[in-house]
Write an enzyme that holds these catalytic residues in place. Sequence first.
Site, short mmCIF file in Angstrom:
data_model
loop_
_atom_site.label_atom_id
_atom_site.label_comp_id
_atom_site.label_asym_id
_atom_site.label_seq_id
_atom_site.Cartn_x
_atom_site.Cartn_y
_atom_site.Cartn_z
N ASP A 114 11.22 22.98 -9.81
CA ASP A 114 11.91 24.15 -10.33
C ASP A 114 10.92 24.96 -11.16
OD1 ASP A 114 13.96 25.93 -10.71
OD2 ASP A 114 15.33 24.50 -11.63
N ASP A 115 11.24 26.26 -11.34
CA ASP A 115 10.35 27.10 -12.14
C ASP A 115 10.40 26.71 -13.61
OD1 ASP A 115 12.55 28.95 -13.42
OD2 ASP A 115 12.96 28.96 -11.28
N TYR A 154 9.62 33.10 -14.07
CA TYR A 154 10.96 33.20 -13.47
C TYR A 154 11.41 34.62 -13.15
CZ TYR A 154 16.10 33.04 -13.19
OH TYR A 154 17.39 33.19 -12.79
N GLY A 206 19.05 41.92 -13.66
CA GLY A 206 20.32 42.08 -14.36
C GLY A 206 21.45 42.39 -13.41
N THR A 255 12.68 30.86 -6.90
CA THR A 255 11.49 31.19 -7.67
C THR A 255 10.42 30.12 -7.62
OG1 THR A 255 13.13 32.13 -9.17
CG2 THR A 255 10.85 32.30 -9.84
N ASN A 264 14.83 47.86 -21.98
CA ASN A 264 14.70 46.45 -21.60
C ASN A 264 14.05 45.71 -22.76
OD1 ASN A 264 14.26 43.95 -20.32
ND2 ASN A 264 12.29 44.63 -19.52
N GLY A 265 14.72 44.67 -23.24
CA GLY A 265 14.15 43.90 -24.33
C GLY A 265 15.17 43.63 -25.42
#
Length: 489
Positions: free
Chosen positions: A363-364, A255, A28, A301, A101-102
């Site tokens: 890519d991821d 990711y 974040g 990633t 978080n969430g």
Amino acid sequence: MCGIVGIVGAQNVAGQLYDGLTVLQHRGQDAAGIATADGSRLRVHKGTGLVRDVFNAQSMSVLEGRVGIAHCRYPTAGSEGLDEAQPFYVNSPYGIALAHNGNLINTDALRQEVFATDRRNINTESDSEVLLNVFAHELDKQRTLSPDAAIRAVAGVHKRVKGGYAVVSTVLGLGLVAFRDPHGIRPLVLGKREHNEGAEYMVASESAALDILGFQRVRDVMPGEALVITARGELFSEVCAGPQQHAPCIFEYVYFARPDSMIDNVSVHKARMRMGVKLGEKILRLRPDHDIDTIIPIPDTSRDAALEISNVLGVKYREGFIKNRYVGRTFIMPGQGERVKSVRRKLNPINLEFRNRVVLLVDDSIVRGTTSQQIVQMARDAGARKVYLASAAPPVRYPNIYGIDMPAADELVANGRSIEEIEKLLGVDWLIYQDLEDLEAAVREGNRELARFDSSCFNGEYVTGIEDGYFDRIQQLRSDEAKHKRRVG
């Protein structure tokens, strides 16, 4: 998606919380905050921007206390501007600061319940403030302050709240309280460090934050578990939610998490390597006589997966893009316009690795598709004869409702489109997606006890269930268009 940290130490913990947040900055980049408890006083400092921009020597000097929590924010529901920066604080009962978080999926009902029944006021649009007030009310109902009372309060939270959440909080007169949702959707890990004055404890979103501070990873916090760590360093824990199937978010492995982290006893690095093996094997099945000259990862990633695809195919791996380290992660930019602008600032191709070659970009994942379109065009402009694109994740066709900014189905490039249609839209000569069963197998190989994952953005199966009309409500609140309207007034 956000990063959270909580520490009970033998000395002031603000500096350690700051260091922990810097390790979790990838989770974040929108806002950051720290709250510390010192005797009968809570001190909070928070602001918008990166961790390094929010805190300075003066602000850190006032954050005294041996118990503290910290948060770095990724913007989803109700998380725009300073008012929604975390941690949040209430002074009744006792004084509680909380970081989360969430994402909760019954926020509207809870908001009404908190006001009408709990007699508490919510000042922001953040579901984290709602969660704080639910916890505060449940703790107040216990009429006492003890580790057992805090655990019973968390049990009350689990009964009322639906969604994906990992929480750290400080309660004055008690210490640190941390808990994880009953499905274990959002990650939370416990660490311990011995000190000459006794044990010190830390909880964090990822184990990499423990490593940097010298804490030993003890275990993941279990789904539905409450941890109470008193200011004296005593640990109490109990699973206080009814039995639910453990279903961690698989997008953490794809990711969000750092490759040097362990989540639910699975190495993120190893999981991504196995994703690459699975995807390489699929490419060989589909085109055993492929004409790929070079494998090029889209940093950062996808590197683990790309290297393993190279090994499986026997094709050379090359770094073809140079990344500007001073531009944030494109996916977690707060708006589509900002994401689009940031791609060209973020990546620059090495033309020699593309010129006259058939390149396979790895890519991821592919979410909105705008970033992929630009990168594919960059590869063509650099001289590639053909551009193939492989995604280590399946097509993202459905909104994520547990804390990842995929709120509106019509913003997802794979929603309602065939692979051929996506291929044409992205401008690639060949598009290869990972199969969901292969993705889940790649993660599960690290921990055979993980029978299920939250793979809802790929298969539309939501482990908590959803109410009618929910998607319409979150699209109105969380879509890029809705966020833009709120920003411009």
